[in-house]
Design a protein around this motif. Structure first.
Motif, mmCIF file in Angstrom:
data_model
loop_
_atom_site.group_PDB
_atom_site.id
_atom_site.type_symbol
_atom_site.label_atom_id
_atom_site.label_comp_id
_atom_site.label_asym_id
_atom_site.label_seq_id
_atom_site.Cartn_x
_atom_site.Cartn_y
_atom_site.Cartn_z
ATOM 1 N N ALA A 131 4.123 -31.553 9.352
ATOM 2 C CA ALA A 131 4.495 -30.316 8.659
ATOM 3 C C ALA A 131 5.555 -30.588 7.599
ATOM 4 O O ALA A 131 5.501 -30.049 6.488
ATOM 5 C CB ALA A 131 4.987 -29.282 9.668
ATOM 6 N N LEU A 132 6.525 -31.427 7.921
ATOM 7 C CA LEU A 132 7.570 -31.763 6.948
ATOM 8 C C LEU A 132 7.005 -32.582 5.795
ATOM 9 O O LEU A 132 7.411 -32.421 4.637
ATOM 10 C CB LEU A 132 8.713 -32.511 7.628
ATOM 11 C CG LEU A 132 9.494 -31.715 8.686
ATOM 12 C CD1 LEU A 132 10.544 -32.600 9.343
ATOM 13 C CD2 LEU A 132 10.122 -30.471 8.091
ATOM 14 N N ALA A 133 6.030 -33.448 6.102
ATOM 15 C CA ALA A 133 5.447 -34.300 5.066
ATOM 16 C C ALA A 133 4.680 -33.486 4.033
ATOM 17 O O ALA A 133 4.669 -33.837 2.851
ATOM 18 C CB ALA A 133 4.519 -35.341 5.699
ATOM 19 N N ILE A 134 4.061 -32.403 4.451
ATOM 20 C CA ILE A 134 3.328 -31.579 3.490
ATOM 21 C C ILE A 134 4.203 -30.481 2.899
ATOM 22 O O ILE A 134 3.733 -29.668 2.116
ATOM 23 C CB ILE A 134 2.047 -30.969 4.123
ATOM 24 C CG1 ILE A 134 2.401 -30.011 5.259
ATOM 25 C CG2 ILE A 134 1.095 -32.046 4.568
ATOM 26 C CD1 ILE A 134 1.205 -29.236 5.806
ATOM 27 N N GLY A 135 5.478 -30.481 3.283
ATOM 28 C CA GLY A 135 6.421 -29.539 2.701
ATOM 29 C C GLY A 135 6.427 -28.165 3.343
ATOM 30 O O GLY A 135 7.008 -27.229 2.808
ATOM 31 N N ASP A 136 5.819 -28.017 4.491
ATOM 32 C CA ASP A 136 5.801 -26.730 5.188
ATOM 33 C C ASP A 136 6.928 -26.709 6.214
ATOM 34 O O ASP A 136 6.721 -26.915 7.405
ATOM 35 C CB ASP A 136 4.440 -26.521 5.848
ATOM 36 C CG ASP A 136 4.196 -25.076 6.231
ATOM 37 O OD1 ASP A 136 5.143 -24.265 6.129
ATOM 38 O OD2 ASP A 136 3.057 -24.760 6.622
ATOM 39 N N TYR A 137 8.132 -26.469 5.728
ATOM 40 C CA TYR A 137 9.323 -26.545 6.569
ATOM 41 C C TYR A 137 9.353 -25.435 7.622
ATOM 42 O O TYR A 137 9.849 -25.635 8.730
ATOM 43 C CB TYR A 137 10.579 -26.511 5.707
ATOM 44 C CG TYR A 137 10.597 -27.623 4.687
ATOM 45 C CD1 TYR A 137 10.658 -28.947 5.081
ATOM 46 C CD2 TYR A 137 10.509 -27.344 3.316
ATOM 47 C CE1 TYR A 137 10.644 -29.976 4.161
ATOM 48 C CE2 TYR A 137 10.498 -28.364 2.390
ATOM 49 C CZ TYR A 137 10.569 -29.681 2.816
ATOM 50 O OH TYR A 137 10.555 -30.692 1.904
ATOM 51 N N THR A 138 8.815 -24.284 7.273
ATOM 52 C CA THR A 138 8.774 -23.183 8.237
ATOM 53 C C THR A 138 7.896 -23.545 9.430
ATOM 54 O O THR A 138 8.262 -23.282 10.575
ATOM 55 C CB THR A 138 8.232 -21.912 7.554
ATOM 56 O OG1 THR A 138 9.003 -21.647 6.395
ATOM 57 C CG2 THR A 138 8.301 -20.725 8.486
ATOM 58 N N GLU A 139 6.771 -24.151 9.151
ATOM 59 C CA GLU A 139 5.866 -24.576 10.226
ATOM 60 C C GLU A 139 6.546 -25.627 11.111
ATOM 61 O O GLU A 139 6.450 -25.578 12.342
ATOM 62 C CB GLU A 139 4.579 -25.142 9.640
ATOM 63 C CG GLU A 139 3.557 -25.540 10.670
ATOM 64 C CD GLU A 139 2.831 -24.364 11.276
ATOM 65 O OE1 GLU A 139 2.275 -24.527 12.372
ATOM 66 O OE2 GLU A 139 2.837 -23.290 10.662
ATOM 67 N N GLY A 140 7.222 -26.589 10.496
ATOM 68 C CA GLY A 140 7.934 -27.611 11.261
ATOM 69 C C GLY A 140 9.010 -27.017 12.146
ATOM 70 O O GLY A 140 9.163 -27.391 13.306
ATOM 71 N N ALA A 141 9.755 -26.053 11.593
ATOM 72 C CA ALA A 141 10.803 -25.395 12.379
ATOM 73 C C ALA A 141 10.196 -24.585 13.518
ATOM 74 O O ALA A 141 10.724 -24.576 14.637
ATOM 75 C CB ALA A 141 11.652 -24.502 11.481
ATOM 76 N N ALA A 142 9.082 -23.916 13.249
ATOM 77 C CA ALA A 142 8.424 -23.127 14.295
ATOM 78 C C ALA A 142 7.949 -24.026 15.430
ATOM 79 O O ALA A 142 8.072 -23.666 16.604
ATOM 80 C CB ALA A 142 7.247 -22.356 13.696
#
Length: 106
Positions: free
Chosen positions: A42-53
């Protein structure tokens, strides 16, 4: 677009990793490794919200698992504590008192 056989390759790679026959002998692909992989992805594709969730939900799940495990251990301990120390065996009109250890031997 990925070829249709790609999921099959991923499936076989996961099976090899779980058996420990992959690149690293003894590698176990458990839920912790999968959560780390999902978070890094998730962090690699730039989806920080998904990573945090992922991290928050996994932390909540781990907390609930620990809490339920503790409550289950306490419940089992309470049931074991209720076990009587002795038992009365009525056989052929006679009754005799046995300890738990004696009754288990017969």
């Amino acid at each position: 677009m990925a070829p249709t056989w790609t999921p099959l390759l991923h499936h076989h790679a996961l099976q090899r990793a779980n058996r420990g026959n992959g690149c690293h002998p003894g590698l176990v692909l458990d839920i912790n490794a999968l959560m780390v992989l999902a978070t890094v992805g998730a962090l690699a594709i730039g989806d920080y919200t998904e990573g945090a969730a992922i991290v928050v939900l996994f932390a909540i799940a781990a907390w609930l698992e620990a809490k339920c495990g503790r409550r289950a251990r306490e419940a089992v301990s309470a049931v074991v504590a209720m076990q009587p120390a002795t038992a009365t065996l009525a056989d052929s009109g006679k009754s005799r008192r046995l300890t738990l250890f004696q009754s288990l031997q017969k």
